[in-house]
Write a protein that holds these residues in place. Structure first.
Motif, short mmCIF file in Angstrom:
data_model
loop_
_atom_site.label_atom_id
_atom_site.label_comp_id
_atom_site.label_asym_id
_atom_site.label_seq_id
_atom_site.Cartn_x
_atom_site.Cartn_y
_atom_site.Cartn_z
N ILE A 293 -12.62 66.94 29.81
CA ILE A 293 -14.07 66.09 29.82
C ILE A 293 -15.28 67.01 29.45
O ILE A 293 -15.26 68.05 29.77
N VAL A 294 -15.73 66.57 28.20
CA VAL A 294 -17.04 67.37 27.96
C VAL A 294 -18.06 66.75 28.87
O VAL A 294 -18.31 65.57 28.82
N VAL A 295 -18.84 67.84 29.41
CA VAL A 295 -19.78 67.59 30.56
C VAL A 295 -21.31 68.10 29.78
O VAL A 295 -22.05 67.50 30.55
N ASN A 296 -21.34 68.87 28.80
CA ASN A 296 -22.58 69.40 28.61
C ASN A 296 -23.25 68.30 27.83
O ASN A 296 -22.66 67.45 27.04
N ARG A 297 -24.67 68.26 27.74
CA ARG A 297 -25.39 67.21 27.47
C ARG A 297 -25.66 66.97 25.97
O ARG A 297 -25.77 66.05 25.28
N PRO B 71 -23.40 68.63 23.28
CA PRO B 71 -22.26 69.58 23.06
C PRO B 71 -22.31 70.11 21.57
O PRO B 71 -21.92 71.17 21.34
N LEU B 72 -22.98 69.48 20.62
CA LEU B 72 -22.99 69.81 19.13
C LEU B 72 -24.09 70.84 19.04
O LEU B 72 -24.24 71.33 17.90
N ALA B 73 -25.14 70.80 19.84
CA ALA B 73 -26.38 71.64 19.86
C ALA B 73 -26.08 73.00 19.87
O ALA B 73 -26.77 73.74 19.07
N GLY B 74 -24.97 73.30 20.45
CA GLY B 74 -24.71 74.94 20.68
C GLY B 74 -23.29 75.30 20.22
O GLY B 74 -22.73 74.27 19.69
N GLU B 75 -22.95 76.56 20.45
CA GLU B 75 -21.44 76.79 20.00
C GLU B 75 -20.64 76.73 21.15
O GLU B 75 -19.32 76.91 20.91
N ILE B 76 -21.02 76.30 22.45
CA ILE B 76 -20.06 76.44 23.68
C ILE B 76 -20.01 75.18 24.13
O ILE B 76 -21.10 74.19 24.44
N LEU B 77 -18.79 74.68 24.66
CA LEU B 77 -18.47 73.43 25.28
C LEU B 77 -18.30 73.65 26.72
O LEU B 77 -17.43 74.56 26.95
N GLU C 25 -26.19 79.49 34.52
CA GLU C 25 -26.44 79.49 33.19
C GLU C 25 -25.52 78.11 32.70
O GLU C 25 -25.68 77.36 31.87
N THR C 26 -24.43 77.75 33.22
CA THR C 26 -23.59 76.51 32.75
C THR C 26 -24.04 75.51 33.27
O THR C 26 -24.16 74.49 32.56
N LYS C 27 -24.66 75.35 34.67
CA LYS C 27 -25.30 74.28 35.21
C LYS C 27 -26.23 73.79 34.12
O LYS C 27 -26.57 72.46 33.95
N GLN C 28 -27.06 74.61 33.62
CA GLN C 28 -28.17 74.32 32.74
C GLN C 28 -27.77 73.78 31.45
O GLN C 28 -28.39 72.84 30.63
N LEU C 29 -26.72 73.82 31.04
CA LEU C 29 -25.97 73.29 29.77
C LEU C 29 -25.98 71.50 30.29
O LEU C 29 -25.48 70.85 28.98
N LEU C 30 -25.91 71.33 31.22
CA LEU C 30 -25.74 69.78 31.57
C LEU C 30 -26.84 69.09 31.50
O LEU C 30 -26.70 67.73 31.54
N ASP C 31 -27.89 69.62 31.78
CA ASP C 31 -29.25 68.98 31.56
C ASP C 31 -29.45 68.75 30.06
O ASP C 31 -29.61 69.66 29.17
N LYS C 32 -30.59 67.72 29.93
CA LYS C 32 -31.25 67.61 28.69
C LYS C 32 -31.96 68.68 28.43
O LYS C 32 -32.60 69.12 29.33
N PRO C 33 -32.45 69.11 27.32
CA PRO C 33 -33.16 70.26 27.12
C PRO C 33 -34.70 69.78 27.29
O PRO C 33 -35.13 68.71 27.31
#
Length: 142
Positions: free
Chosen positions: A33-37, A39-45, A134-142
């Motif tokens: 499951i993709v969980v970052n808010r 996913p196309l904005a960065g290079e990391i899923l 750092e990983t948890k921050q990727l779950l939130d909208k910027p």
């Protein structure tokens, strides 16, 4: 259509991909499951995995309440049996790695996870003391 274009069309929070993970002992493919808010904005899923070993995960994580999410066929139609997501375990994968798997036809697309289930998983990841900030921050909208 190339893999990057296909990713742009299918990749969003709650997207579910079905593939084999080399780091697992099981040769069977799993639901990721993709969980970052964004996913196309960065290079990391940021991905979590669905496990059918419900009792094993509950036993393993009994000291970490609020960090596992049980889901079943009534929550997510792709499942055939009660399952669980251990939100203490997240995978950071390069977008290029998923694109490569798609290019090689090693990935199956599944129905997106319902938003309410995705929200429960994100909350459990945020509650986990084992997941880096750092990983948890990727779950939130910027």
């Amino acid at each position: 259509m190339d893999a990057r274009s296909l990713l742009r069309l299918t990749l969003r929070p709650g997207s579910v991909y079905y593939f084999q993970e080399r780091s697992f002992t099981s040769p069977e493919p799993h639901y990721f499951i993709v969980v970052n808010r964004q996913p196309l904005a960065g290079e990391i899923l940021v991905l979590t995995v669905i496990s059918s070993k419900v009792e094993r995960v509950k036993r393993l994580r009994k000291e970490l309440p609020g960090t596992i999410v049980e889901i079943g066929p009534s929550d997510y139609g792709e499942l055939k049996r009660p399952s669980i997501v251990d939100c203490n375990v997240v995978f950071r994968k390069a977008l290029s790695e998923l694109a490569e798997k798609i290019q090689c036809k090693e990935v199956g697309y599944k129905e997106d996870l319902p938003p309410e289930v995705l929200n429960r998983i994100c909350q459990a990841i945020k509650a986990s003391p084992l997941v880096e900030e750092e990983t948890k921050q990727l779950l939130d909208k910027p």
